[in-house]
Design an enzyme around this catalytic site. Sequence first.
Site, PDB file in Angstrom:
ATOM      1  N   GLU A 171       0.846  -1.203   0.000  1.00  0.00           N
ATOM      2  CA  GLU A 171       0.000   0.000   0.000  1.00  0.00           C
ATOM      3  C   GLU A 171       0.880   1.250   0.000  1.00  0.00           C
ATOM      4  OE1 GLU A 171      -1.634   2.838   3.248  1.00  0.00           O
ATOM      5  OE2 GLU A 171      -2.215   0.762   3.686  1.00  0.00           O
ATOM      6  N   HIS A 172       1.892   1.258   0.846  1.00  0.00           N
ATOM      7  CA  HIS A 172       2.803   2.399   0.911  1.00  0.00           C
ATOM      8  C   HIS A 172       3.571   2.580  -0.396  1.00  0.00           C
ATOM      9  CE1 HIS A 172       3.042   3.854   5.191  1.00  0.00           C
ATOM     10  NE2 HIS A 172       2.200   2.835   5.297  1.00  0.00           N
TER      11      HIS A 172
ATOM     12  N   GLU B  92       5.757   3.909  11.695  1.00  0.00           N
ATOM     13  CA  GLU B  92       4.310   3.740  11.877  1.00  0.00           C
ATOM     14  C   GLU B  92       4.019   2.608  12.864  1.00  0.00           C
ATOM     15  OE1 GLU B  92       0.278   3.114   9.172  1.00  0.00           O
ATOM     16  OE2 GLU B  92       2.234   3.097   8.192  1.00  0.00           O
TER      17      GLU B  92
END
Length: 174
Positions: free
Chosen positions: A50-51, A126
């Site tokens: 996703e990143h 994160e």
Amino acid sequence: MTPVLETLPGGLRLLLDPDPQAQTVAAGCFVTVGARDEAPGEMGVSHFLEHLMFKGSTRVGAAELNERLDDLGGYSNAFTGEEMTVYHLAALPERCGEVFGTLSELLRPALRPGDIHTERGVILEEIAMYAEQPVTQVMEALHSTYWGRHPLGQSVLGTPKRCRAWTWPASERT
């Protein structure tokens, strides 16, 4: 107006819900892959990918892609969950063609070695940030207890150890 479901020749399904009075146009791509699809050795890969989507394609680099997103003057983001990964954009209706073109480019990641290395650091930060939040600790403990060894018992973000271990063929060639 009634929403319309279209299926393109390649199998991509589009749900269109036109509203002539809307002040924005929104587009989303719901990829039906998330944490539940990951084996223990793959934990966090959906989130990592996703990143990497925001790092550009082979035709458009990260800076240009993110400039396009900013120029749309709307909103763009993504998230990964247990069931799916979602990429979404919103902008003014007159920018509709650009929204879809930019989303299309976003969904063709180049997976450049340097981007993988850079994003690994972002994801590690994160993971550390969420690890400090009591609600996240409780939810992950509940999921782990309830689901046990099933993929839904794993962290969507992955672990620092798994994140540090990720390589892709593109990163191994250089």
